[in-house]
Design an enzyme around this catalytic site. Structure first.
Site, mmCIF file in Angstrom:
data_model
loop_
_atom_site.group_PDB
_atom_site.id
_atom_site.type_symbol
_atom_site.label_atom_id
_atom_site.label_comp_id
_atom_site.label_asym_id
_atom_site.label_seq_id
_atom_site.Cartn_x
_atom_site.Cartn_y
_atom_site.Cartn_z
ATOM 1 N N SER A 115 0.853 -1.185 0.000
ATOM 2 C CA SER A 115 0.000 0.000 0.000
ATOM 3 C C SER A 115 0.886 1.231 0.000
ATOM 4 C CB SER A 115 -0.892 0.012 1.245
ATOM 5 O OG SER A 115 -1.549 1.260 1.386
ATOM 6 N N TYR B 285 -1.463 -0.748 9.980
ATOM 7 C CA TYR B 285 -1.559 -1.231 8.605
ATOM 8 C C TYR B 285 -0.366 -0.740 7.779
ATOM 9 C CZ TYR B 285 -3.601 -1.681 3.887
ATOM 10 O OH TYR B 285 -3.849 -1.968 2.566
#
Length: 265
Positions: free
Chosen positions: A142, A155
């Site tokens: 990401s 995350y």
């Protein structure tokens, strides 16, 4: 450009929803033998039935947080199609909160899916690639792992770890004919509910869907130079390219942002 994926066996974790779904269908169109590894078997079977590609799609219920489950996936894939050529680690999960509002239980879930899952699958599939003298690892991280992102501390940390891990593995196994790369999405939205299952984060978290107003989404698009969010297909195209030795055979240890320009590094 011919990708040369015909007859290649590729495992797609999280292959039933959003990016994973588009990746599974795209690889099948290229003639690959696809194994969808997902907890949501119902959604995975729907994807397999939806496929119009010449490549077959098999479904294996898999929990990437469990090494035992992933080893069972490797055995299933070997029985179905033989040696695995490509591993696409697409599975991921997140919910957005300020770090001080999270709990250790939340950290463990995010870490288990986004980080431990990559370790488990790589550990299970890399030895057969080494034995075969060829193979490709492709991890979906990401942009949050490249720049840090508001309300995505755990995350983003996991995805940063995946990026570094992929580079290290690329150095270790490059001389053995194996490549390892990362694709980093920005915000990637399904275009319909048919693109994800009941277990997907798009159905179960506050990050997307009805929890975010259309007005908020439109404002968020202004952060992207292309003024739009990504789709699963945008990512699937890049994943298929990087899985191809013919098209991307001289690319390894790299991190590609497919995020509409949200991150420029």
């Amino acid at each position: 450009m011919q990708l040369g994926l015909e007859g290649r066996t590729i495992v797609v974790t999280g292959g039933a929803s959003n990016i994973g779904r588009a990746t599974s269908l795209t690889l099948a169109k290229e003639g690959a033998n696809v194994v969808i590894a997902d907890l949501d078997v119902d959604q995975a079977n729907r994807v397999a039935k939806e496929s119009t590609g010449p490549g077959p799609i098999a479904v294996c219920e898999t929990d990437v947080t469990s090494l035992e489950s992933v080893q069972a996936l490797a055995a299933f894939t070997a029985r179905e199609f033989g040696t695995t050529f490509g591993l696409a680690n697409v599975v991921g999960w997140e919910d957005v909160h300020k770090f001080v509002d999270t709990t250790p239980e939340f950290w463990q879930k995010v870490t288990a899916i986004n980080w431990t899952g990559v370790l488990n699958t790589t550990y299970a599939f890399l030895p057969q690639m080494i034995e075969a003298g060829t193979g490709v690892l492709l991890h979906v991280a990401s942009d949050a792992g490249r720049i840090g992102e508001y309300k995505e501390a755990v995350y983003g940390g996991c995805k940063a770890a995946v990026i570094n891990f992929s580079k290290t593995i690329a150095r270790e196994v490059g001389p053995l004919g194996i490549r390892s790369n990362v694709v980093c999405p920005g915000m990637t939205m399904p275009t319909s509910e048919a693109e994800y299952g009941a277990l997907s984060m798009h159905a179960t978290t506050t990050k997307i869907g009805s929890a975010i107003s259309p007005e908020t989404l439109e404002r968020a698009k202004r952060l992207y130079p292309l003024r739009k969010f990504g789709t699963g297909q945008d990512l699937a195209n890049s994943i298929a390219f990087l899985l191809s030795h013919e098209a991307a055979g001289h690319i390894t240890g790299q991190t590609l942002s497919v995020s509409g320009g949200y991150t420029m590094i």
